[in-house]
Write an enzyme that holds these catalytic residues in place. Sequence first.
Site, mmCIF file in Angstrom:
data_model
loop_
_atom_site.group_PDB
_atom_site.id
_atom_site.type_symbol
_atom_site.label_atom_id
_atom_site.label_comp_id
_atom_site.label_asym_id
_atom_site.label_seq_id
_atom_site.Cartn_x
_atom_site.Cartn_y
_atom_site.Cartn_z
ATOM 1 N N SER A 72 22.413 5.243 3.436
ATOM 2 C CA SER A 72 23.019 4.762 2.203
ATOM 3 C C SER A 72 21.942 4.474 1.157
ATOM 4 C CB SER A 72 23.888 3.541 2.472
ATOM 5 O OG SER A 72 23.278 2.723 3.433
ATOM 6 N N THR A 102 24.901 7.275 14.661
ATOM 7 C CA THR A 102 26.066 6.495 15.101
ATOM 8 C C THR A 102 26.957 7.335 16.020
ATOM 9 O OG1 THR A 102 27.103 7.020 12.991
ATOM 10 C CG2 THR A 102 26.212 4.813 13.216
ATOM 11 N N CYS A 147 0.161 -2.934 21.842
ATOM 12 C CA CYS A 147 -0.578 -4.204 21.851
ATOM 13 C C CYS A 147 -1.089 -4.464 20.440
ATOM 14 C CB CYS A 147 -1.750 -4.136 22.825
ATOM 15 S SG CYS A 147 -2.823 -5.593 22.705
ATOM 16 N N ARG A 162 22.734 -2.381 10.092
ATOM 17 C CA ARG A 162 23.143 -3.116 8.898
ATOM 18 C C ARG A 162 24.628 -3.014 8.606
ATOM 19 N NH1 ARG A 162 18.042 -1.415 8.174
ATOM 20 N NH2 ARG A 162 16.590 -2.966 7.421
ATOM 21 N N HIS A 173 9.937 3.952 10.301
ATOM 22 C CA HIS A 173 10.100 2.643 10.937
ATOM 23 C C HIS A 173 9.623 2.628 12.382
ATOM 24 C CE1 HIS A 173 13.462 1.634 7.797
ATOM 25 N NE2 HIS A 173 12.251 1.562 7.292
ATOM 26 N N GLN A 192 14.447 7.137 9.047
ATOM 27 C CA GLN A 192 14.398 5.676 9.124
ATOM 28 C C GLN A 192 14.727 5.214 10.543
ATOM 29 O OE1 GLN A 192 17.463 5.528 5.807
ATOM 30 N NE2 GLN A 192 16.325 3.664 5.362
ATOM 31 N N CYS A 250 -5.349 -4.723 20.778
ATOM 32 C CA CYS A 250 -6.238 -3.583 21.058
ATOM 33 C C CYS A 250 -5.568 -2.238 20.792
ATOM 34 C CB CYS A 250 -6.741 -3.638 22.503
ATOM 35 S SG CYS A 250 -5.505 -3.187 23.746
HETATM 36 ZN ZN LIG Z 1 -4.397 -5.074 24.358
#
Ligand SMILES: [Zn+2]
Length: 265
Positions: A198, A32, A131, A40, A123, A105, A134
């Site tokens: 948190s 931040t 893609c 959130r 994450h 995260q 593929c």
């Molecule tokens: Zn592709």
Amino acid sequence: MAGSLEAKLETVADWIAAARHVVVFTGAGVSTESGIPDFRGPGGIWSRYSPITYQEFISDPEARRESWRRSRESYSQFAAAQPNAAHLAIAELERLGKLECVITQNVDNLHQRAGNTRVIELHGNSQWVVCLECGKRYPRAEIQAWLERGVEMPACEQCGGILKSATVAFGQAMPERETTEAETYSRACDVFIVVGSSLVVYPAAYMPRYAKQSGARVVLVNASETDFDHRADAIFHERAGEVLPRLVDMVRARLPALPEGPPAA
Ligand SMILES: [Zn+2]
């Protein structure tokens, strides 16, 4: 642990200097101060936009178009973000040989840009687009050029498949390898430092528990209280960008200077 901020930092610096395996776990709060909103938190993106789930993204072209529209608009804010003092302090811990890895995260790539080489991303990473058919990966910057030329729903050049940010969307499974690695490192460390999380979502909430179960000391640096506060060994309800540089300076001062000349036989 009570006492002055200075005294608490000195104690934690002792733990880190003596530790064999230190792990840092970060959440939105570490970024931040780089101008990246906490999705959130109050005023975060999810309080203005309802999230688009993974299922909606893959099955509904309208949802996909809307998702890319939002992404196109917010891109410049993310692209302009720079690592802050907290990221730099965590990178310095690695250079000092006192950091096993960062588990994050966040998807903003700021730990890598600060200089950390061992980053486990729970994450994903928003610098990449993938893609779903593929697996071909595209730099997000390249896709931004497509969006700005008027492409509304980017498709794979190689196979025509759906392109999606290489981040974990709501409703999408966590990446298995990263989640397993994060658990392994959390269980094997002797100091576990949470910065700016948190600890409310899975698997974040479990990592400090794994560390604690394995006998590690747990340190929390987070602006607000967490459900884990009562189990932590040290708590700093302060800004990460103020606490971490001071802490890392104290750690550096405790480490032996590099030996001069060849070691004695
Ligand atoms: Zn592709």
